[in-house]
Structures are given as structure tokens and as C-alpha cells.
Design an enzyme around this catalytic site. Structure first.
Site, PDB file in Angstrom:
ATOM      1  N   GLY A 237      18.516 -54.523 -78.858  1.00 12.42           N
ATOM      2  CA  GLY A 237      17.245 -56.340 -79.896  1.00 12.42           C
ATOM      3  C   GLY A 237      16.176 -55.925 -79.862  1.00 12.42           C
TER       4      GLY A 237
ATOM      5  N   GLY B 182      13.729 -57.279 -82.720  1.00 10.38           N
ATOM      6  CA  GLY B 182      13.348 -58.683 -83.604  1.00 10.38           C
ATOM      7  C   GLY B 182      12.904 -59.194 -83.341  1.00 10.38           C
ATOM      8  CD  GLN B 183      12.998 -65.955 -84.843  1.00 12.80           C
ATOM      9  OE1 GLN B 183      14.562 -65.970 -84.388  1.00 12.80           O
ATOM     10  NE2 GLN B 183      12.012 -66.300 -85.226  1.00 12.80           N
TER      11      GLN B 183
ATOM     12  CG  ASP C 287      24.511 -48.579 -83.622  1.00  8.24           C
ATOM     13  OD1 ASP C 287      24.477 -49.150 -82.661  1.00  8.24           O
ATOM     14  OD2 ASP C 287      24.869 -47.920 -84.322  1.00  8.24           O
TER      15      ASP C 287
ATOM     16  CE  LYS D 255      25.040 -65.111 -81.280  1.00  7.97           C
ATOM     17  NZ  LYS D 255      24.544 -64.274 -80.019  1.00  7.97           N
TER      18      LYS D 255
ATOM     19  CE1 TYR E 176      24.397 -65.639 -83.782  1.00  3.94           C
ATOM     20  CE2 TYR E 176      24.247 -68.005 -84.924  1.00  3.94           C
ATOM     21  CZ  TYR E 176      23.898 -66.766 -84.009  1.00  3.94           C
ATOM     22  OH  TYR E 176      22.582 -66.265 -83.559  1.00  3.94           O
TER      23      TYR E 176
ATOM     24  CG  ASP F  60      16.149 -53.361 -83.008  1.00  5.20           C
ATOM     25  OD1 ASP F  60      16.713 -52.913 -83.374  1.00  5.20           O
ATOM     26  OD2 ASP F  60      15.786 -54.242 -81.978  1.00  5.20           O
ATOM     27  CB  ILE F  61      19.639 -49.753 -85.017  1.00  7.65           C
ATOM     28  CG1 ILE F  61      19.779 -51.355 -85.289  1.00  7.65           C
ATOM     29  CG2 ILE F  61      20.433 -50.095 -84.218  1.00  7.65           C
ATOM     30  CD1 ILE F  61      21.121 -51.516 -86.722  1.00  7.65           C
TER      31      ILE F  61
HETATM   32  C1  AKB Z   1      20.982 -68.946 -86.709  1.00 13.03           C
HETATM   33  O1  AKB Z   1      20.304 -70.100 -87.837  1.00 13.03           O
HETATM   34  O2  AKB Z   1      21.695 -68.223 -87.509  1.00 13.03           O
HETATM   35  C2  AKB Z   1      19.857 -68.797 -85.957  1.00 13.03           C
HETATM   36  C3  AKB Z   1      21.357 -69.624 -84.865  1.00 13.03           C
HETATM   37  C4  AKB Z   1      20.725 -71.825 -84.336  1.00 13.03           C
HETATM   38  O3  AKB Z   1      21.238 -69.234 -84.013  1.00 13.03           O
HETATM   39  N1  AKB Z   1      19.197 -69.493 -85.649  1.00 13.03           N
END
Ligand code: AKB
Length: 316
Positions: free
Chosen positions: A8, A11-12, A52, A146, A142, A34-35
Site C-alpha cells: 500500500g 496510499g496516503q 496485489d 478493523k 470498515y 501497491d496495486i
Molecule cells: C476513515 O475515515 O475511514 C479513516 C479512518 C478514521 O480510519 N480515515
């Protein structure tokens, strides 16, 4: 000698962490993947390969061929995007982590970094100074991924003594690489719009306070955690990290100090509900105590640097 793989790296977080890790461990020892194509400074300052993470075979060959000792697995579908493709997001976020954890056991990796998020918290979590150990009932895909990931990390540490370290990042703010698909992304977009158009339509409400952090502080915290002595690490799920808490109204007032004609309007979308389920501020005393986590940037200093750097980037 450490040989580090970043998954990754375009990414940011990855694009900035790669450069910093290369400063610490040497350009040739930090392998960025990264992909998608990464920014020029990542591809030009050391090894970069399109890869990947779900392609297990290629990944294991890469790790063995390059004698990798540590992996930073940063690839994930963020909160806003994940709500649009829940099952796919779950699959990408979870399967990739399990691939890395199993690979780590197989080839004997020394250390793994995997990012968690304030998204592990939910409506039933105390919102102010959210403690390290508290109720975690996320209601976004998400957040669920996590939280499950945190449990797997702790499980692999307890069962196989795999040294996995993790941070629950707040919203991350940076000028180099834009975030993609997160709920906290407004706090990056607002700077670009303020400089280019002098106005911004915010997808969260004026008073939606969320914990945030400027990228240099997040990068330093990540490397500090990874370099901390093993005996100092007491949290094997993921460490709370606080940073700065502010609302869209507060950041827009800060921007107005530099661009007085800047105007913000509010048109909350589906991400407002996500923001409402997350904490407003985080208690990160355990991270401070265990590995001396510290930050430099407040809202004022961060705004100054963001405006200055984005102006240079946009040639304004
Ligand atoms: C998001 O907004 O999904 C992320 C996070 C807080 O993990 N920046």
C-alpha cells in the site's frame, strides 16, 4: 539488517512512510509495493513493484527473494468506500491481513505493522477521551473489519508469538497523497478547495468533532512504535492515538485566518452517520506510557503547513 516490505505504498500513509523508512533503514532496504503506481519520489528513491496483496503466491516469492524481515501492511478499503461495497471490502481488508499473518509464520518475519482505526468504536463507546479498553461495537463494515483484525493480531501474538504492532489511527491529514474514501477526508479536501475555489461544501455537519492527526506525527508514532523494545509493548490489539480533535466549523475558522474570504457550507451525506458513531477525542495515555508517544502539531500549526504546501503543489 532489516529488509522492509510496504504494502500500500501508493496510499496516503504508505507514500510518506516509505520515504521516512528509507531515511532510517536505507533506500535499498525498503521495498514499496501497491496495486497502483506510487508517486515519483517513492518509485525513484528505492525499489517499487506493482503487487496485489491478495496474490499470495507472488507475495511469498517476493518476501523470500528479497529476504524481507518486516512487513507494513497498509492496504485497506476505508470507511466511506467500504459502505458501498460491504462484502468486497470485508474480503479485501480481512483476507489480506490473514494472508500476511500466515505468511509471517511460514517465513518467520520478525515484525509486522498493521493499521487499525478509531472506526473500531461505535455508538455505545464513551465519546470523550475514549479509553484504550472500552466498548467496541462498530456499525460500519470498515470498523467491523478493523475490530476483527485487531482480534486476529492479538490471537497470532498469543498463539504464535508473532510480533504484530498496531495503531488505531484517527483521521489522517496530509498534503502529499490524498486519502480515498474515508469519513475524515473532508479535513484534507477542505484545504484544496479553500486554495482553489475559496469555498467548500462539507459532507459532515458543522459540529461533527472527530479525532485527527497531521501525517508527520502519525509517521513518527508508527516508526516509534515499531522501534520500541519488545518488553514495552503491552497492547497486542491496537494502540489508541489521540492527536487533535476538531469539527468542520473549527477547521474552517482556522483556514479563514489565512484566507478571510473562504466560505464553508454543509450538506451532510451518509458519512455523517459514520462520524456520529465515532469518538470525539481519544485517551492515548497507554501509548504515551508504553513507548513515549508524542505529537508536535496542533490545529493552528497543521493548518499553516497544509496551506503553504498545497499552495506550492497547486502552483497558486
Ligand atoms: C476513515 O475515515 O475511514 C479513516 C479512518 C478514521 O480510519 N480515515
Amino acid at each position: 539488517m532489516e529488509r522492509i516490505l510496504i504494502i500500500g505504498a501508493a496510499g496516503q500513509i504508505g507514500s510518506e512512510l516509505t520515504i521516512e523508512l528509507r531515511n532510517v533503514y536505507g533506500n535499498e532496504n525498503v521495498f514499496a509495493t501497491d496495486i497502483k503506481q506510487a508517486p515519483a519520489d517513492v518509485t525513484e528513491s528505492g525499489p517499487f513493484q506493482l503487487l496485489d496483496v491478495l496474490d499470495e503466491k507472488t507475495l511469498i516469492h517476493f518476501i523470500i527473494r528479497n529476504k524481507i524481515t518486516q512487513v507494513y501492511h497498509l492496504a485497506a478499503v476505508l470507511s466511506g468506500n467500504a459502505e458501498k461495497i460491504p462484502l468486497q471490502a470485508w474480503d479485501i481488508n480481512m483476507r489480506s491481513l490473514l494472508i500476511i499473518l500466515n505468511l509471517a509464520r511460514e517465513v518467520g518475519l520478525k515484525k509486522i505493522f498493521w493499521p487499525s482505526s478509531i472506526a473500531v468504536f461505535g455508538k455505545t463507546t464513551p465519546k470523550i477521551n475514549t479509553p484504550q479498553l472500552t466498548v467496541t461495537e462498530p456499525n460500519t463494515v470498515y470498523g467491523i473489519s478493523k475490530l476483527a483484525g485487531e482480534r486476529w493480531c492479538e490471537y497470532y501474538f498469543n498463539k504464535y508469538k508473532l510480533d504484530i504492532r498496531s495503531i488505531r489511527y484517527p483521521g489522517l491529514i496530509s498534503y502529499k497523497t490524498e486519502a480515498g474514501g474515508g469519513t475524515t477526508d473532508y479535513a484534507v479536501e477542505i484545504f484544496y478547495e479553500a486554495i482553489s475555489n475559496r469555498k467548500y461544501e462539507c459532507f459532515l455537519e458543522k459540529d461533527s468533532t472527530l479525532p485527527m492527526m497531521f501525517m508527520p506525527d502519525a509517521i513518527k508514532a508508527t516508526i516509534d512504535l515499531m522501534e520500541a523494545d519488545l518488553s514495552k509493548i503491552t497492547i497486542r490489539s491496537s494502540y489508541n492515538l489521540g492527536g487533535i480533535s476538531f469539527s468542520p466549523g473549527e477547521i474552517s475558522n482556522e483556514i479563514k485566518k489565512h484566507i478571510p474570504e473562504f466560505e464553508i457550507t454543509y450538506k451532510p451525506d451518509f458519512r455523517q452517520k459514520i462520524a456520529e458513531s465515532w469518538p470525539k477525542s481519544i485517551d492515548d495515555s497507554v501509548a504515551r506510557k508504553d513507548w513515549d508517544c508524542k505529537y508536535i502539531y496542533d490545529l493552528n500549526k497543521m493548518t499553516e503547513v497544509m496551506l503553504r504546501e498545497i499552495k506550492i503543489k497547486l502552483n497558486k
